[in-house]
Motif scaffolding. Structure first.
Motif, PDB file in Angstrom:
ATOM      1  N   TYR A   1       0.877  -1.165   0.000  1.00  0.00           N
ATOM      2  CA  TYR A   1       0.000   0.000   0.000  1.00  0.00           C
ATOM      3  C   TYR A   1       0.917   1.217   0.000  1.00  0.00           C
ATOM      4  O   TYR A   1       1.665   1.427   0.956  1.00  0.00           O
ATOM      5  CB  TYR A   1      -0.866  -0.037   1.257  1.00  0.00           C
ATOM      6  CG  TYR A   1      -1.857   1.079   1.423  1.00  0.00           C
ATOM      7  CD1 TYR A   1      -3.216   0.841   1.285  1.00  0.00           C
ATOM      8  CD2 TYR A   1      -1.457   2.364   1.768  1.00  0.00           C
ATOM      9  CE1 TYR A   1      -4.142   1.861   1.478  1.00  0.00           C
ATOM     10  CE2 TYR A   1      -2.380   3.377   1.956  1.00  0.00           C
ATOM     11  CZ  TYR A   1      -3.718   3.122   1.802  1.00  0.00           C
ATOM     12  OH  TYR A   1      -4.637   4.135   1.990  1.00  0.00           O
TER      13      TYR A   1
ATOM     14  N   GLY B   1      -7.151  -1.408   9.856  1.00  0.00           N
ATOM     15  CA  GLY B   1      -8.228  -2.335   9.539  1.00  0.00           C
ATOM     16  C   GLY B   1      -8.205  -3.486  10.523  1.00  0.00           C
ATOM     17  O   GLY B   1      -7.256  -3.642  11.297  1.00  0.00           O
TER      18      GLY B   1
ATOM     19  N   THR C   1     -12.820 -10.776   3.030  1.00  0.00           N
ATOM     20  CA  THR C   1     -12.823  -9.425   2.489  1.00  0.00           C
ATOM     21  C   THR C   1     -12.458  -8.463   3.606  1.00  0.00           C
ATOM     22  O   THR C   1     -12.898  -8.632   4.746  1.00  0.00           O
ATOM     23  CB  THR C   1     -14.224  -9.076   1.940  1.00  0.00           C
ATOM     24  OG1 THR C   1     -14.576 -10.041   0.941  1.00  0.00           O
ATOM     25  CG2 THR C   1     -14.251  -7.698   1.336  1.00  0.00           C
ATOM     26  N   TYR C   2     -11.675  -7.439   3.253  1.00  0.00           N
ATOM     27  CA  TYR C   2     -11.190  -6.496   4.253  1.00  0.00           C
ATOM     28  C   TYR C   2     -11.501  -5.070   3.837  1.00  0.00           C
ATOM     29  O   TYR C   2     -11.451  -4.735   2.660  1.00  0.00           O
ATOM     30  CB  TYR C   2      -9.676  -6.629   4.434  1.00  0.00           C
ATOM     31  CG  TYR C   2      -9.289  -7.984   4.937  1.00  0.00           C
ATOM     32  CD1 TYR C   2      -9.272  -8.245   6.284  1.00  0.00           C
ATOM     33  CD2 TYR C   2      -8.973  -9.006   4.051  1.00  0.00           C
ATOM     34  CE1 TYR C   2      -8.935  -9.494   6.756  1.00  0.00           C
ATOM     35  CE2 TYR C   2      -8.632 -10.255   4.509  1.00  0.00           C
ATOM     36  CZ  TYR C   2      -8.614 -10.495   5.871  1.00  0.00           C
ATOM     37  OH  TYR C   2      -8.284 -11.737   6.333  1.00  0.00           O
ATOM     38  N   GLU C   3     -11.795  -4.257   4.822  1.00  0.00           N
ATOM     39  CA  GLU C   3     -11.923  -2.819   4.605  1.00  0.00           C
ATOM     40  C   GLU C   3     -10.707  -2.167   5.240  1.00  0.00           C
ATOM     41  O   GLU C   3     -10.439  -2.355   6.432  1.00  0.00           O
ATOM     42  CB  GLU C   3     -13.192  -2.263   5.248  1.00  0.00           C
ATOM     43  CG  GLU C   3     -13.328  -0.770   5.064  1.00  0.00           C
ATOM     44  CD  GLU C   3     -14.581  -0.201   5.710  1.00  0.00           C
ATOM     45  OE1 GLU C   3     -14.783   1.013   5.582  1.00  0.00           O
ATOM     46  OE2 GLU C   3     -15.338  -0.949   6.344  1.00  0.00           O
ATOM     47  N   ILE C   4      -9.960  -1.421   4.430  1.00  0.00           N
ATOM     48  CA  ILE C   4      -8.780  -0.727   4.927  1.00  0.00           C
ATOM     49  C   ILE C   4      -9.132   0.748   5.048  1.00  0.00           C
ATOM     50  O   ILE C   4      -9.470   1.402   4.060  1.00  0.00           O
ATOM     51  CB  ILE C   4      -7.577  -0.939   3.992  1.00  0.00           C
ATOM     52  CG1 ILE C   4      -7.246  -2.437   3.926  1.00  0.00           C
ATOM     53  CG2 ILE C   4      -6.376  -0.131   4.465  1.00  0.00           C
ATOM     54  CD1 ILE C   4      -6.225  -2.799   2.899  1.00  0.00           C
ATOM     55  N   LEU C   5      -9.065   1.250   6.280  1.00  0.00           N
ATOM     56  CA  LEU C   5      -9.354   2.660   6.521  1.00  0.00           C
ATOM     57  C   LEU C   5      -8.165   3.498   6.071  1.00  0.00           C
ATOM     58  O   LEU C   5      -7.016   3.098   6.251  1.00  0.00           O
ATOM     59  CB  LEU C   5      -9.658   2.889   7.999  1.00  0.00           C
ATOM     60  CG  LEU C   5     -10.838   2.068   8.532  1.00  0.00           C
ATOM     61  CD1 LEU C   5     -10.997   2.267  10.028  1.00  0.00           C
ATOM     62  CD2 LEU C   5     -12.113   2.423   7.804  1.00  0.00           C
TER      63      LEU C   5
END
Length: 93
Positions: A3, A23, A62-66
């Motif tokens: 990232y 996350g 599934t992941y949510e990356i803040l």
């Protein structure tokens, strides 16, 4: 997963701080060293601050990356005798 965060700026900044992305069920570590360089974008010169993170999931799914947060202060360099006169503060997500 790598990232990469790039912050483009054309003002003098002081007291800059980056709060990294976050996350759940992930490990996040800085990857390599920060890099600062100049670039031209749409005919305008910018300094770029670049930082890369290594994101490793801890389980399938599934992941949510803040997003990361940048906070810094813009310096007023119009008065050379008062170089550290802060004129504004910026916080961006």
């Amino acid at each position: 997963v790598l990232y990469t965060l790039k912050i483009f700026y054309d003002v003098n900044i002081s007291s800059a701080e980056i709060i990294p992305p976050s996350g759940t069920n992930i490990d996040l570590t800085q990857f390599g060293h920060d890099d600062v360089y100049n670039t031209i974008l749409n005919g305008k010169n910018y300094q770029v601050y670049q930082r890369t993170y290594l994101i490793t999931p801890q389980k399938a799914g599934t992941y949510e990356i803040l997003p990361p947060t940048f906070q810094g202060q813009v310096l007023d360099t119009s008065n050379p005798a008062d170089f550290y006169n802060l004129v504004s503060s910026a916080k961006a997500k």
